[in-house]
Design a protein around this motif. Structure first.
Motif, PDB file in Angstrom:
ATOM      1  N   ASN A  28       0.725  -1.211   0.029  1.00 28.39           N
ATOM      2  CA  ASN A  28      -0.045  -0.088   0.091  1.00 28.39           C
ATOM      3  C   ASN A  28       0.926   1.258   0.039  1.00 28.39           C
ATOM      4  O   ASN A  28       2.236   1.312  -0.045  1.00 28.39           O
ATOM      5  CB  ASN A  28      -1.016   0.082   1.322  1.00 28.39           C
ATOM      6  N   ASP A  29       0.238   2.476  -0.152  1.00 31.35           N
ATOM      7  CA  ASP A  29       0.968   3.635  -0.194  1.00 31.35           C
ATOM      8  C   ASP A  29       1.247   4.278   1.037  1.00 31.35           C
ATOM      9  O   ASP A  29       1.039   5.748   1.088  1.00 31.35           O
ATOM     10  CB  ASP A  29       0.462   4.552  -1.254  1.00 31.35           C
ATOM     11  N   LEU A  30       1.158   3.806   2.247  1.00 30.81           N
ATOM     12  CA  LEU A  30       1.082   4.445   3.641  1.00 30.81           C
ATOM     13  C   LEU A  30       2.626   5.234   3.631  1.00 30.81           C
ATOM     14  O   LEU A  30       3.404   4.456   3.680  1.00 30.81           O
ATOM     15  CB  LEU A  30       0.869   3.603   4.777  1.00 30.81           C
ATOM     16  N   ASP A  31       2.792   6.474   3.683  1.00 30.00           N
ATOM     17  CA  ASP A  31       3.863   7.147   4.232  1.00 30.00           C
ATOM     18  C   ASP A  31       4.146   7.223   5.672  1.00 30.00           C
ATOM     19  O   ASP A  31       3.700   8.168   6.137  1.00 30.00           O
ATOM     20  CB  ASP A  31       3.806   8.387   3.598  1.00 30.00           C
ATOM     21  N   LEU A  32       4.676   6.037   6.338  1.00 35.75           N
ATOM     22  CA  LEU A  32       4.787   6.205   7.908  1.00 35.75           C
ATOM     23  C   LEU A  32       5.852   7.519   8.263  1.00 35.75           C
ATOM     24  O   LEU A  32       5.713   7.919   9.308  1.00 35.75           O
ATOM     25  CB  LEU A  32       5.334   4.942   8.126  1.00 35.75           C
ATOM     26  N   ALA A  33       6.763   7.615   7.526  1.00 37.45           N
ATOM     27  CA  ALA A  33       7.949   8.638   7.714  1.00 37.45           C
ATOM     28  C   ALA A  33       7.156   9.835   7.752  1.00 37.45           C
ATOM     29  O   ALA A  33       7.441  10.699   8.669  1.00 37.45           O
ATOM     30  CB  ALA A  33       9.250   8.672   6.977  1.00 37.45           C
ATOM     31  N   GLY A  34       6.518  10.338   6.826  1.00 41.68           N
ATOM     32  CA  GLY A  34       5.607  11.369   6.511  1.00 41.68           C
ATOM     33  C   GLY A  34       4.597  11.581   7.890  1.00 41.68           C
ATOM     34  O   GLY A  34       4.543  12.808   8.302  1.00 41.68           O
ATOM     35  N   LEU A  35       3.906  10.588   8.105  1.00 44.85           N
ATOM     36  CA  LEU A  35       2.987  10.690   9.483  1.00 44.85           C
ATOM     37  C   LEU A  35       3.808  10.964  10.492  1.00 44.85           C
ATOM     38  O   LEU A  35       3.072  11.810  11.593  1.00 44.85           O
ATOM     39  CB  LEU A  35       2.276   9.489   9.320  1.00 44.85           C
ATOM     40  N   LEU A  36       4.862  10.378  10.871  1.00 45.92           N
ATOM     41  CA  LEU A  36       5.491  10.823  11.962  1.00 45.92           C
ATOM     42  C   LEU A  36       6.039  12.145  12.107  1.00 45.92           C
ATOM     43  O   LEU A  36       5.879  12.745  13.100  1.00 45.92           O
ATOM     44  CB  LEU A  36       6.716  10.032  12.158  1.00 45.92           C
ATOM     45  N   ASP A  37       6.448  12.644  10.778  1.00 46.22           N
ATOM     46  CA  ASP A  37       6.729  14.039  10.728  1.00 46.22           C
ATOM     47  C   ASP A  37       5.624  15.071  11.090  1.00 46.22           C
ATOM     48  O   ASP A  37       5.538  16.102  11.604  1.00 46.22           O
ATOM     49  CB  ASP A  37       7.472  14.543   9.324  1.00 46.22           C
ATOM     50  N   ARG A  38       4.259  14.469  10.510  1.00 47.59           N
ATOM     51  CA  ARG A  38       3.137  15.326  10.513  1.00 47.59           C
ATOM     52  C   ARG A  38       2.963  15.453  12.235  1.00 47.59           C
ATOM     53  O   ARG A  38       2.391  16.397  12.586  1.00 47.59           O
ATOM     54  CB  ARG A  38       2.048  14.764   9.854  1.00 47.59           C
ATOM     55  N   LEU A  39       2.983  14.140  12.729  1.00 50.97           N
ATOM     56  CA  LEU A  39       2.623  14.115  14.250  1.00 50.97           C
ATOM     57  C   LEU A  39       3.646  15.256  15.124  1.00 50.97           C
ATOM     58  O   LEU A  39       3.066  16.041  16.075  1.00 50.97           O
ATOM     59  CB  LEU A  39       2.805  12.512  14.875  1.00 50.97           C
ATOM     60  N   ALA A  40       4.726  15.326  14.548  1.00 50.84           N
ATOM     61  CA  ALA A  40       5.708  15.853  15.229  1.00 50.84           C
ATOM     62  C   ALA A  40       5.620  17.366  15.143  1.00 50.84           C
ATOM     63  O   ALA A  40       5.494  18.194  16.048  1.00 50.84           O
ATOM     64  CB  ALA A  40       7.305  15.854  14.742  1.00 50.84           C
ATOM     65  N   ALA A  41       5.126  17.719  14.033  1.00 47.11           N
ATOM     66  CA  ALA A  41       4.477  19.219  13.550  1.00 47.11           C
ATOM     67  C   ALA A  41       3.178  19.385  14.798  1.00 47.11           C
ATOM     68  O   ALA A  41       3.266  20.688  15.177  1.00 47.11           O
ATOM     69  CB  ALA A  41       4.145  19.372  12.099  1.00 47.11           C
ATOM     70  N   ALA A  99      -7.254  20.934  16.102  1.00 46.83           N
ATOM     71  CA  ALA A  99      -8.347  19.967  16.265  1.00 46.83           C
ATOM     72  C   ALA A  99      -8.927  19.283  14.875  1.00 46.83           C
ATOM     73  O   ALA A  99      -9.296  18.272  14.660  1.00 46.83           O
ATOM     74  CB  ALA A  99      -9.557  20.766  16.926  1.00 46.83           C
ATOM     75  N   ALA A 100      -8.756  20.144  13.796  1.00 48.77           N
ATOM     76  CA  ALA A 100      -8.935  19.791  12.444  1.00 48.77           C
ATOM     77  C   ALA A 100      -8.080  18.693  12.144  1.00 48.77           C
ATOM     78  O   ALA A 100      -8.484  17.677  11.238  1.00 48.77           O
ATOM     79  CB  ALA A 100      -8.913  20.844  11.323  1.00 48.77           C
ATOM     80  N   GLU A 101      -6.954  18.429  12.605  1.00 48.89           N
ATOM     81  CA  GLU A 101      -5.919  17.031  12.387  1.00 48.89           C
ATOM     82  C   GLU A 101      -6.657  15.880  12.937  1.00 48.89           C
ATOM     83  O   GLU A 101      -6.376  14.911  12.354  1.00 48.89           O
ATOM     84  CB  GLU A 101      -4.783  17.569  12.951  1.00 48.89           C
ATOM     85  N   LYS A 102      -7.494  15.951  13.858  1.00 54.48           N
ATOM     86  CA  LYS A 102      -8.122  14.630  14.407  1.00 54.48           C
ATOM     87  C   LYS A 102      -8.902  14.127  13.260  1.00 54.48           C
ATOM     88  O   LYS A 102      -9.047  13.067  12.918  1.00 54.48           O
ATOM     89  CB  LYS A 102      -8.948  15.174  15.573  1.00 54.48           C
ATOM     90  N   ALA A 137      -8.478  14.652  10.068  1.00 51.29           N
ATOM     91  CA  ALA A 137      -7.721  14.442   8.981  1.00 51.29           C
ATOM     92  C   ALA A 137      -7.077  12.922   9.126  1.00 51.29           C
ATOM     93  O   ALA A 137      -6.996  12.242   8.189  1.00 51.29           O
ATOM     94  CB  ALA A 137      -6.562  15.475   8.826  1.00 51.29           C
ATOM     95  N   PHE A 138      -6.615  12.614  10.258  1.00 50.59           N
ATOM     96  CA  PHE A 138      -6.316  11.247  10.613  1.00 50.59           C
ATOM     97  C   PHE A 138      -7.320  10.223  10.580  1.00 50.59           C
ATOM     98  O   PHE A 138      -6.827   9.195  10.050  1.00 50.59           O
ATOM     99  CB  PHE A 138      -5.682  11.281  12.125  1.00 50.59           C
ATOM    100  N   ARG A 139      -8.550  10.644  11.130  1.00 50.26           N
ATOM    101  CA  ARG A 139      -9.616   9.687  11.008  1.00 50.26           C
ATOM    102  C   ARG A 139     -10.011   9.540   9.215  1.00 50.26           C
ATOM    103  O   ARG A 139     -10.317   8.324   9.098  1.00 50.26           O
ATOM    104  CB  ARG A 139     -10.907  10.168  11.749  1.00 50.26           C
ATOM    105  N   ASP A 140      -9.834  10.539   8.599  1.00 45.08           N
ATOM    106  CA  ASP A 140     -10.384  10.098   7.170  1.00 45.08           C
ATOM    107  C   ASP A 140      -9.114   9.342   6.432  1.00 45.08           C
ATOM    108  O   ASP A 140      -9.173   8.603   5.583  1.00 45.08           O
ATOM    109  CB  ASP A 140     -10.256  11.589   6.301  1.00 45.08           C
ATOM    110  N   LEU A 141      -7.793   9.559   6.911  1.00 45.83           N
ATOM    111  CA  LEU A 141      -6.945   8.794   6.359  1.00 45.83           C
ATOM    112  C   LEU A 141      -7.030   7.398   6.739  1.00 45.83           C
ATOM    113  O   LEU A 141      -6.953   6.392   5.915  1.00 45.83           O
ATOM    114  CB  LEU A 141      -5.312   9.332   6.867  1.00 45.83           C
ATOM    115  N   GLU A 142      -7.466   7.153   7.862  1.00 52.76           N
ATOM    116  CA  GLU A 142      -7.580   5.598   8.250  1.00 52.76           C
ATOM    117  C   GLU A 142      -8.789   5.131   7.764  1.00 52.76           C
ATOM    118  O   GLU A 142      -8.792   3.791   7.196  1.00 52.76           O
ATOM    119  CB  GLU A 142      -7.844   5.639   9.769  1.00 52.76           C
ATOM    120  N   ASP A 144      -4.735  12.143  18.662  1.00 58.61           N
ATOM    121  CA  ASP A 144      -5.835  12.268  19.374  1.00 58.61           C
ATOM    122  C   ASP A 144      -5.471  12.729  20.771  1.00 58.61           C
ATOM    123  O   ASP A 144      -6.019  13.443  21.200  1.00 58.61           O
ATOM    124  CB  ASP A 144      -6.711  10.835  19.560  1.00 58.61           C
ATOM    125  N   HIS A 145      -4.517  12.143  21.354  1.00 57.10           N
ATOM    126  CA  HIS A 145      -3.942  12.516  22.726  1.00 57.10           C
ATOM    127  C   HIS A 145      -3.462  13.939  22.696  1.00 57.10           C
ATOM    128  O   HIS A 145      -3.722  14.766  23.547  1.00 57.10           O
ATOM    129  CB  HIS A 145      -3.014  11.533  23.109  1.00 57.10           C
TER     130      HIS A 145
END
Length: 553
Positions: free
Chosen positions: A438-451, A472-475, A477-482, A519-520
């Protein structure tokens, strides 16, 4: 028994005096605490301005210890240089001396009026600031009442042979007298109370002038110990130690000269009680004038005596709550906020290590686990610190601030737990299974979490509504990605049900855990702000009455 009764009476009136001073201080902090800290902060660019600011703040909060704690906390947080912080302490010393001078006048008759007015304002006022002003009036009335009662209590004993023998033993050695007064001032956390008691003793003729002045020196020395004991980091301890060294030097110079100083002060003041207050003012003003030009060399000496401790990279300083900070939320909350931000920094380091683990860094896993243990330990320490604050000293804004800090700390701890126990484990499984389809970019998600985490840390300082809504909108965004990846996984399986989806399942677990971390972060930083602004709904569910109408029968 007369001696025992006298000591009990005096102890009771001194306790009332201390409680009145406490009420004045907490009332000033509730009414004007933010403004006072702001004034102090804006005046720290020049030693003379800092001295005057320290004097003014001390006159308002009725405590040089409180001002000293503000100065040491600013220095510990890196918000002020050492020399201006030392100047604040000099000004605070003069301010507390002027308080004693003002209270030495015969104004006890207005004490009941002040208590009455303060009680009416406190009970009737609706605003927090007005209630705090009522608290100040009550405290001032109690202080004046206690002073009048101390003088009245000592009057009948002025000719007591037993009391004069006891005080004669105390007065036999000026050095012992000074050290004894220093011990009492340190234990009471108030030089004002001790010096006012000395003034009452001198006014009744129970102690000779030279002994009274030695007791004043000791009270000055003892009150300088409190900020030193309260501060635990080198930057803050330098300020407190500098103040102690200045006062100790002044005591060493003045002690041998008390025999010559006492007659001069008596002639100038006229009344023994007023002489005590006059000497207290003169001593601290002389110290301020003498020490202000020498703050540069003193700062250099303090840096040699208290060098910076070597701290491991990423390590969090120990957070301790002492009795004075517990009663000063404006100072304590600043300390707690700084440590909460360091917790966020620790979690960001763990996210970087998770990215390193994804790239095959063999040591990253141990660093992640060590980081999680550190966050858990420091988070519990911070929660105990906040729980120890004096509820009587909190205003509504400080209560909300503490609730937000607790929420942030707890949520950061949960996020660190998910990262160390779930994400790190799943990354290890992912590397064993190889690349996924699949096309899941885990490194990009970790960077996004750090931001997002940096965004959350800034919210802890700014409490900006718009920034909170963006986070709060990031919550969502992560739900849509999941949801997208779950749908893609299901479609992939439908094409060939027999396919091995182990690697893809690991990625979905990772995505779900990263979403939990996000979420946390959102719940800890954005939700308290949105709840206060009214932008956060209590529930996504429709009201129960609407559900009942929609249900059949």
């Amino acid at each position: 028994m007369t001696g025992t009764v006298l000591l009990l009476d005096l102890a009771g009136w001194v306790a009332l005096l201390l409680w009145g001073i406490h009420m004045i201080r907490t009332g000033m902090q509730r009414a004007f605490g933010g403004e006072l800290r702001r004034v102090l902060t804006l005046s720290l660019d020049h030693p003379l301005k800092a001295l005057l600011a320290g004097l003014g703040v001390t006159l308002l909060v009725q405590s040089s210890t409180a001002t000293g704690l503000m100065a040491t906390s600013f220095a510990a947080d890196g918000l002020v240089a050492l020399i201006p912080a030392l100047a604040v302490m000099l000004g605070a010393n003069v301010g507390t001396a002027l308080i004693v001078k003002a209270l030495s006048f015969e104004v006890a008759a207005i004490a009941p009026v002040l208590v009455l007015v303060g009680a009416v304002v406190f009970r009737r006022a609706s605003g927090a600031k007005a209630r705090a002003i009522g608290r100040i009036a009550i405290g001032l009335g109690l202080v004046l009442m206690a002073l009048g009662q101390m003088v009245g209590t000592l009057g009948p004993y002025r000719d007591s042979p037993a009391l004069r023998v006891l005080l004669g033993i105390v007065a036999a050695d000026p050095v012992i007298t000074t050290l004894l007064a220093a011990l009492f001032a340190w234990a009471a956390h108030s030089s004002v109370a001790i010096i006012l008691l000395v003034a009452a003793l001198a006014g009744q003729g129970l102690v000779p002038p030279e002994t009274a002045l030695a007791l004043v020196l000791g009270a000055n020395l003892g009150s300088a110990l409190n900020p030193l004991v309260a501060s635990h980091e080198p930057a803050g301890r330098r300020v407190a130690l500098g103040n102690l060294l200045v006062r100790l030097t002044g005591c060493l110079v003045a002690l041998p000269l008390l025999g010559q100083i006492a007659p001069i002060v008596e002639r100038l003041a006229g009344d023994p009680r007023d002489a005590v207050a006059t000497f207290h003012v003169a001593f601290n003003m002389a110290l301020a004038l003498a020490a202000l030009p020498l703050l540069g060399p003193l700062a250099g000496l303090l840096r040699i005596l208290l060098p910076e401790r070597a701290v491991a990279p990423g390590a969090l300083p120990v957070l301790r709550l002492d009795a004075e900070q517990a009663g000063m939320p404006s100072v304590a909350v600043g300390h707690a906020s700084r440590h909460a931000l360091r917790l966020a920094d620790g979690l960001e380091v763990m996210l970087r290590d998770a990215a390193g683990l994804l790239q095959g860094d063999a040591t990253a896993l141990e660093r992640i686990r060590a980081g999680e243990r550190e966050i858990e330990m420091r988070g519990a320490e911070l929660q105990r610190y906040l729980a120890g604050l004096d509820p009587e000293a909190l205003d509504e804004i400080e209560e909300r601030r503490i609730a937000g800090l607790l929420s942030f700390t707890i949520q950061i701890g949960h996020a660190g737990d998910v990262l160390a126990r779930n994400v790190a484990t799943q990354i290890g499984r992912r590397r064993k299974l190889g690349t996924t389809r699949n096309d899941l970019d885990l490194a990009g998600l970790l960077d996004r979490l750090a931001a997002n985490l940096r965004h959350a840390a800034s919210l802890l300082v700014t409490a900006d509504d718009r920034a909170a809504r963006r986070l709060a909108a990031e919550k969502r965004a992560f739900r849509d990605l999941e949801e997208q990846h779950v749908a893609a996984h299901l479609a992939w399986l439908r094409e060939a049900p027999s396919r091995d989806d182990s690697a893809w399942a690991v990625d979905l677990d990772l995505l779900r855990d990263l979403k939990r971390i996000n979420d946390h972060v959102v719940a800890g930083a954005a939700y308290p702000i949105l709840r206060d602004s009214g932008d956060l709904l209590d529930s996504r569910l429709r009201a129960s009455t609407q559900l009942a109408k929609a249900s059949p029968g």
